[in-house]
Write an enzyme that holds these catalytic residues in place. Sequence first.
Site, PDB file in Angstrom:
ATOM      1  N   HIS A 206     -12.968  -6.656  -4.975  1.00  0.00           N
ATOM      2  CA  HIS A 206     -12.388  -5.452  -5.579  1.00  0.00           C
ATOM      3  C   HIS A 206     -11.459  -5.738  -6.752  1.00  0.00           C
ATOM      4  O   HIS A 206     -10.987  -4.821  -7.414  1.00  0.00           O
ATOM      5  CB  HIS A 206     -11.626  -4.629  -4.533  1.00  0.00           C
ATOM      6  CG  HIS A 206     -10.330  -5.269  -4.118  1.00  0.00           C
ATOM      7  ND1 HIS A 206     -10.269  -6.306  -3.225  1.00  0.00           N
ATOM      8  CD2 HIS A 206      -9.053  -5.027  -4.493  1.00  0.00           C
ATOM      9  CE1 HIS A 206      -9.015  -6.673  -3.059  1.00  0.00           C
ATOM     10  NE2 HIS A 206      -8.253  -5.911  -3.820  1.00  0.00           N
TER      11      HIS A 206
HETATM   12  C1  UD1 Z   1      -4.959  -1.970  -4.704  1.00  0.00           C
HETATM   13  C2  UD1 Z   1      -3.895  -3.027  -5.012  1.00  0.00           C
HETATM   14  C3  UD1 Z   1      -4.444  -4.395  -4.663  1.00  0.00           C
HETATM   15  C4  UD1 Z   1      -4.960  -4.441  -3.239  1.00  0.00           C
HETATM   16  C5  UD1 Z   1      -5.984  -3.319  -3.054  1.00  0.00           C
HETATM   17  C6  UD1 Z   1      -6.532  -3.273  -1.660  1.00  0.00           C
HETATM   18  C7  UD1 Z   1      -2.352  -2.562  -6.906  1.00  0.00           C
HETATM   19  C8  UD1 Z   1      -2.034  -2.936  -8.296  1.00  0.00           C
HETATM   20  N1  UD1 Z   1      -3.533  -3.040  -6.429  1.00  0.00           N
HETATM   21  O1  UD1 Z   1      -6.058  -2.212  -5.567  1.00  0.00           O
HETATM   22  O2  UD1 Z   1      -3.410  -5.363  -4.791  1.00  0.00           O
HETATM   23  O3  UD1 Z   1      -5.550  -5.694  -2.984  1.00  0.00           O
HETATM   24  O4  UD1 Z   1      -5.343  -2.079  -3.345  1.00  0.00           O
HETATM   25  O5  UD1 Z   1      -7.588  -2.356  -1.598  1.00  0.00           O
HETATM   26  O6  UD1 Z   1      -1.584  -1.878  -6.272  1.00  0.00           O
HETATM   27  N2  UD1 Z   1     -10.106   4.625  -4.796  1.00  0.00           N
HETATM   28  C9  UD1 Z   1     -10.786   5.567  -4.053  1.00  0.00           C
HETATM   29  N3  UD1 Z   1     -10.259   5.919  -2.844  1.00  0.00           N
HETATM   30  C10 UD1 Z   1      -9.105   5.413  -2.373  1.00  0.00           C
HETATM   31  C11 UD1 Z   1      -8.401   4.479  -3.160  1.00  0.00           C
HETATM   32  C12 UD1 Z   1      -8.917   4.088  -4.364  1.00  0.00           C
HETATM   33  O7  UD1 Z   1     -11.846   6.036  -4.430  1.00  0.00           O
HETATM   34  O8  UD1 Z   1      -8.661   5.778  -1.254  1.00  0.00           O
HETATM   35  C13 UD1 Z   1     -10.685   4.201  -6.091  1.00  0.00           C
HETATM   36  C14 UD1 Z   1     -10.197   5.008  -7.256  1.00  0.00           C
HETATM   37  O9  UD1 Z   1     -11.240   5.138  -8.156  1.00  0.00           O
HETATM   38  C15 UD1 Z   1      -9.121   4.129  -7.848  1.00  0.00           C
HETATM   39  C16 UD1 Z   1      -9.673   2.729  -7.577  1.00  0.00           C
HETATM   40  O10 UD1 Z   1     -10.345   2.855  -6.324  1.00  0.00           O
HETATM   41  O11 UD1 Z   1      -8.907   4.384  -9.185  1.00  0.00           O
HETATM   42  C17 UD1 Z   1      -8.646   1.666  -7.491  1.00  0.00           C
HETATM   43  O12 UD1 Z   1      -7.635   1.998  -6.542  1.00  0.00           O
HETATM   44  P1  UD1 Z   1      -6.132   1.468  -6.754  1.00  0.00           P
HETATM   45  O13 UD1 Z   1      -5.297   1.895  -5.626  1.00  0.00           O
HETATM   46  O14 UD1 Z   1      -5.672   1.776  -8.121  1.00  0.00           O
HETATM   47  O15 UD1 Z   1      -6.299  -0.118  -6.755  1.00  0.00           O
HETATM   48  P2  UD1 Z   1      -7.160  -1.083  -5.831  1.00  0.00           P
HETATM   49  O16 UD1 Z   1      -8.217  -1.695  -6.665  1.00  0.00           O
HETATM   50  O17 UD1 Z   1      -7.551  -0.454  -4.536  1.00  0.00           O
END
Ligand code: UD1
Length: 363
Positions: A206
């Site tokens: 991820h």
């Molecule tokens: C975040 C953390 C990372 C951790 C990871 C675990 C930061 C900078 N990054 O990364 O350190 O390892 O979580 O998963 O805080 N999304 C969904 N549903 C959700 C959550 C996210 O669809 O419930 C999608 C969205 O498109 C979002 C993308 O995933 O924009 C990324 O989510 P985000 O929370 O920004 O970062 P992660 O890549 O999950």
Amino acid sequence: MPLIHLISAARPNMMKIAPLYHALAKSQRYTPHIIHSGQHYDTSMYETFLSDLGLTNPTHCLEVGSGTHAEQTGRAMIAYEQYLRDHRPDLVVVVGDVNSTLACSLASVKLGIKVAHLEAGLRCFDRHMPEEINRVLTDHIADYLWSPSPDAVQHLVDEGLSQDKIEFVGNIMIDSLCMMLPKITQDPIFSHLNLTDRGYGVVTLHRPFNVDDHKTLERIVTTLVSLSAELPLIFPIHPRTQKQLDLFGLSKLFTQAPNITCLAPLGYSAFMKLVLHAKLLISDSGGIQEESSYLGIPCFTLRPTTERPITLSEGSNQLVRIDTLQEAISATPYSKTRQPSAIEKWDGKTAERIVRLLDTMFF
Ligand code: UD1
């Protein structure tokens, strides 16, 4: 009773707060409240984990959601500050290195509320990773620094942080694993997927540097497809990765690969059940490097650096590039008996040690 806020935000944070929440509640000397920032919000990334880990519904959700780093961090700071004005705790415990970890720490310290950072001192020394920025800044504003390993303690000392703040408490992720093991071993996913012991590999990816660039992700997908001819792969796909696979039109490569099983993100017990029986793991996660080391399962981490070097020196983790993955997998010995590592204080007793520490602070 001292009121303690435990900040959960993204999926791995829930594994980190669960053992502490249960230990605090069991002691009957503290009131632990879970504050969920809402950074992760999908059922598969959030609610499944709460119920799996036996956590009551969070006391409050900040509803931060997705966004740019500044949007996410800023929204969490504003929402938590508002909440803190009417619900002032005696201590805020932040875990890990996600955006909400930093945001909630900042909001708290500026209101004069003490902050403890659980998993303090981890460093990969790569400031391109947003998590590294979050780690460094959180450690430098927190009042109490609870570290998982001696190298993490050393980083804090090297950065000039006071020894009085630092405590080598151990690895809380291993507490979750020990606490959940009876449930994990009972999980039906292994038989549902018709798997055989050590007859498959598990993949998770991820990190933006692996999934956000078309060419890089394409190279990863084609390598996984080629690997799956030798060893079936199970790939629970993070929402961010799924989004990128769809955007780049790469999902179809998996549909055409009969030996790769793509799944939606799994709950903790189901995922760890797959890990327990896997021959090997391919991942860019932080926690999986630790869990695999504890269990003695070969883990190939698709990253140039790690903030958990103890998993390289004392565990079963190795750093690989996508073009060296296949070679590294072939060169690794796979013994019949697993040799779990005995890393100091990765023993399932970290939450207990923290409660004892809190007792000396509060009573
Ligand atoms: C975040 C953390 C990372 C951790 C990871 C675990 C930061 C900078 N990054 O990364 O350190 O390892 O979580 O998963 O805080 N999304 C969904 N549903 C959700 C959550 C996210 O669809 O419930 C999608 C969205 O498109 C979002 C993308 O995933 O924009 C990324 O989510 P985000 O929370 O920004 O970062 P992660 O890549 O999950």
